[in-house]
Design a protein around this motif. Structure first.
Motif, PDB file in Angstrom:
ATOM      1  N   MET A   1       0.894  -1.066   0.074  1.00  0.00           N
ATOM      2  CA  MET A   1       0.169   0.097   0.016  1.00  0.00           C
ATOM      3  C   MET A   1       0.789   1.260  -0.091  1.00  0.00           C
ATOM      4  SD  MET A   1      -2.927   0.803   2.587  1.00  0.00           S
ATOM      5  CE  MET A   1      -4.032   2.372   2.517  1.00  0.00           C
ATOM      6  N   ILE A   2       0.467   2.078  -0.790  1.00  0.00           N
ATOM      7  CA  ILE A   2       1.358   3.377  -0.961  1.00  0.00           C
ATOM      8  C   ILE A   2       0.729   4.577   0.069  1.00  0.00           C
ATOM      9  CG2 ILE A   2       2.071   5.125  -2.859  1.00  0.00           C
ATOM     10  CD1 ILE A   2       2.231   2.848  -4.891  1.00  0.00           C
ATOM     11  N   HIS A   3       1.711   5.173   0.668  1.00  0.00           N
ATOM     12  CA  HIS A   3       1.022   6.118   1.477  1.00  0.00           C
ATOM     13  C   HIS A   3       1.434   7.438   0.791  1.00  0.00           C
ATOM     14  CE1 HIS A   3       0.387   3.374   4.804  1.00  0.00           C
ATOM     15  NE2 HIS A   3       1.796   2.854   4.703  1.00  0.00           N
ATOM     16  N   GLY A  20      12.130  14.697  -6.849  1.00  0.00           N
ATOM     17  CA  GLY A  20      12.147  13.318  -6.649  1.00  0.00           C
ATOM     18  C   GLY A  20      11.237  12.768  -5.517  1.00  0.00           C
ATOM     19  N   THR A  21      11.308  11.369  -5.377  1.00  0.00           N
ATOM     20  CA  THR A  21      10.119  10.783  -4.394  1.00  0.00           C
ATOM     21  C   THR A  21      11.068  10.071  -3.327  1.00  0.00           C
ATOM     22  OG1 THR A  21       9.870   8.788  -5.809  1.00  0.00           O
ATOM     23  CG2 THR A  21       8.351  10.590  -6.284  1.00  0.00           C
ATOM     24  N   ARG A  22      10.355   9.742  -2.230  1.00  0.00           N
ATOM     25  CA  ARG A  22      10.851   8.990  -1.149  1.00  0.00           C
ATOM     26  C   ARG A  22      11.267   7.620  -1.370  1.00  0.00           C
ATOM     27  NH1 ARG A  22       8.749  11.450   4.343  1.00  0.00           N
ATOM     28  NH2 ARG A  22       8.487  13.564   3.543  1.00  0.00           N
ATOM     29  N   ARG A  23      10.553   7.025  -2.416  1.00  0.00           N
ATOM     30  CA  ARG A  23      10.743   5.596  -2.986  1.00  0.00           C
ATOM     31  C   ARG A  23      12.098   5.746  -3.760  1.00  0.00           C
ATOM     32  NH1 ARG A  23       6.706   3.757  -6.957  1.00  0.00           N
ATOM     33  NH2 ARG A  23       5.405   5.458  -6.081  1.00  0.00           N
ATOM     34  N   LEU A  27      15.603  11.197  -4.921  1.00  0.00           N
ATOM     35  CA  LEU A  27      16.039  11.457  -6.060  1.00  0.00           C
ATOM     36  C   LEU A  27      15.089  11.406  -7.207  1.00  0.00           C
ATOM     37  CD1 LEU A  27      19.429   9.074  -5.672  1.00  0.00           C
ATOM     38  CD2 LEU A  27      19.149  11.821  -5.349  1.00  0.00           C
ATOM     39  N   CYS A  28      15.479  12.151  -8.221  1.00  0.00           N
ATOM     40  CA  CYS A  28      14.661  12.323  -9.267  1.00  0.00           C
ATOM     41  C   CYS A  28      15.055  10.785 -10.360  1.00  0.00           C
ATOM     42  CB  CYS A  28      14.951  13.434 -10.318  1.00  0.00           C
ATOM     43  SG  CYS A  28      16.261  13.470 -11.038  1.00  0.00           S
ATOM     44  N   SER A  29      14.194  10.499 -11.273  1.00  0.00           N
ATOM     45  CA  SER A  29      14.390   9.312 -11.888  1.00  0.00           C
ATOM     46  C   SER A  29      15.872   9.327 -12.535  1.00  0.00           C
ATOM     47  CB  SER A  29      13.313   9.045 -13.009  1.00  0.00           C
ATOM     48  OG  SER A  29      13.574   9.941 -14.024  1.00  0.00           O
ATOM     49  N   LEU A  30      16.441  10.364 -13.139  1.00  0.00           N
ATOM     50  CA  LEU A  30      17.750  10.454 -13.857  1.00  0.00           C
ATOM     51  C   LEU A  30      18.784  10.214 -12.746  1.00  0.00           C
ATOM     52  CD1 LEU A  30      17.177  13.396 -16.201  1.00  0.00           C
ATOM     53  CD2 LEU A  30      16.893  10.997 -16.678  1.00  0.00           C
ATOM     54  N   CYS A  31      19.008  10.807 -11.569  1.00  0.00           N
ATOM     55  CA  CYS A  31      19.925  10.847 -10.550  1.00  0.00           C
ATOM     56  C   CYS A  31      19.784   9.319 -10.033  1.00  0.00           C
ATOM     57  CB  CYS A  31      19.611  11.998  -9.459  1.00  0.00           C
ATOM     58  SG  CYS A  31      19.926  13.466 -10.183  1.00  0.00           S
ATOM     59  N   TYR A  32      18.552   8.878  -9.785  1.00  0.00           N
ATOM     60  CA  TYR A  32      18.595   7.574  -9.199  1.00  0.00           C
ATOM     61  C   TYR A  32      19.009   6.606 -10.014  1.00  0.00           C
ATOM     62  CZ  TYR A  32      16.280   3.428  -7.174  1.00  0.00           C
ATOM     63  OH  TYR A  32      15.964   2.058  -6.615  1.00  0.00           O
ATOM     64  N   LYS A  33      18.737   6.681 -11.384  1.00  0.00           N
ATOM     65  CA  LYS A  33      19.281   5.399 -12.277  1.00  0.00           C
ATOM     66  C   LYS A  33      20.750   5.815 -12.300  1.00  0.00           C
ATOM     67  CE  LYS A  33      19.109   4.494 -17.163  1.00  0.00           C
ATOM     68  NZ  LYS A  33      18.623   4.547 -18.557  1.00  0.00           N
ATOM     69  N   LYS A  34      21.258   6.962 -12.292  1.00  0.00           N
ATOM     70  CA  LYS A  34      22.891   7.181 -12.165  1.00  0.00           C
ATOM     71  C   LYS A  34      23.258   6.593 -10.963  1.00  0.00           C
ATOM     72  CE  LYS A  34      23.234  11.326 -14.677  1.00  0.00           C
ATOM     73  NZ  LYS A  34      23.280  12.711 -14.657  1.00  0.00           N
TER      74      LYS A  34
END
Length: 135
Positions: A1-3, A20-23, A27-34
């Motif tokens: 369940m997503i809060h 970005g998101t806490r998930r 980080l944003c999707s680009l920084c998370y991928k890096k």
């Protein structure tokens, strides 16, 4: 369940200016991928741990290699769907698909001879012995 707190948009912790998101560790999707790629690179550089210290569960991350565009070996034109593969193992565009156009090193004569030798087995009849005629 997503809060609601997990999907809340926060400024990226990487400092790129996106959200970005806490998930994704803020980080944003680009920084998370890096960051994931950097973690994988450091894991590959580390030596293999002993079997007793290997964690029982390791997170699996699907990382795909970027797809390289196929190019003609002669003129380096992008091929896309219309590329022709030659028996020499290279890909060519329409004008360079013929063996004469790209100086193909494949020996078509020898491959044809071998194919015929397999398809048409050698058949020899026994020598005929004619009875000698005596008068």
């Amino acid at each position: 369940m997503i809060h609601a707190n997990e999907t809340e948009a926060l400024p990226c912790a990487g400092g790129c200016g996106l959200f970005g998101t806490r998930r994704n560790n803020n980080l944003c999707s680009l920084c998370y991928k890096k960051s994931v790629l950097e973690q994988l690179a450091t894991l590959k550089l580390e030596s293999k741990p002993e079997p007793s210290t290997v964690p029982t569960r390791s997170p699996t991350v699907a990382v795909q290699e970027p797809v390289r565009k196929q190019r003609c070996e002669t003129c380096h034109r992008k091929l896309g769907v219309t590329g022709f593969s030659c028996r020499c193992g290279h890909m060519f565009c329409g004008p360079h698909r013929y063996p004469e156009e790209h100086s193909c090193p494949f020996d078509y004569k020898q491959s044809g001879r071998l194919a015929l030798a397999k398809q048409l087995p050698l058949t020899r009849a026994d020598k005929l012995h004619t009875p000698s005629v005596s008068n």
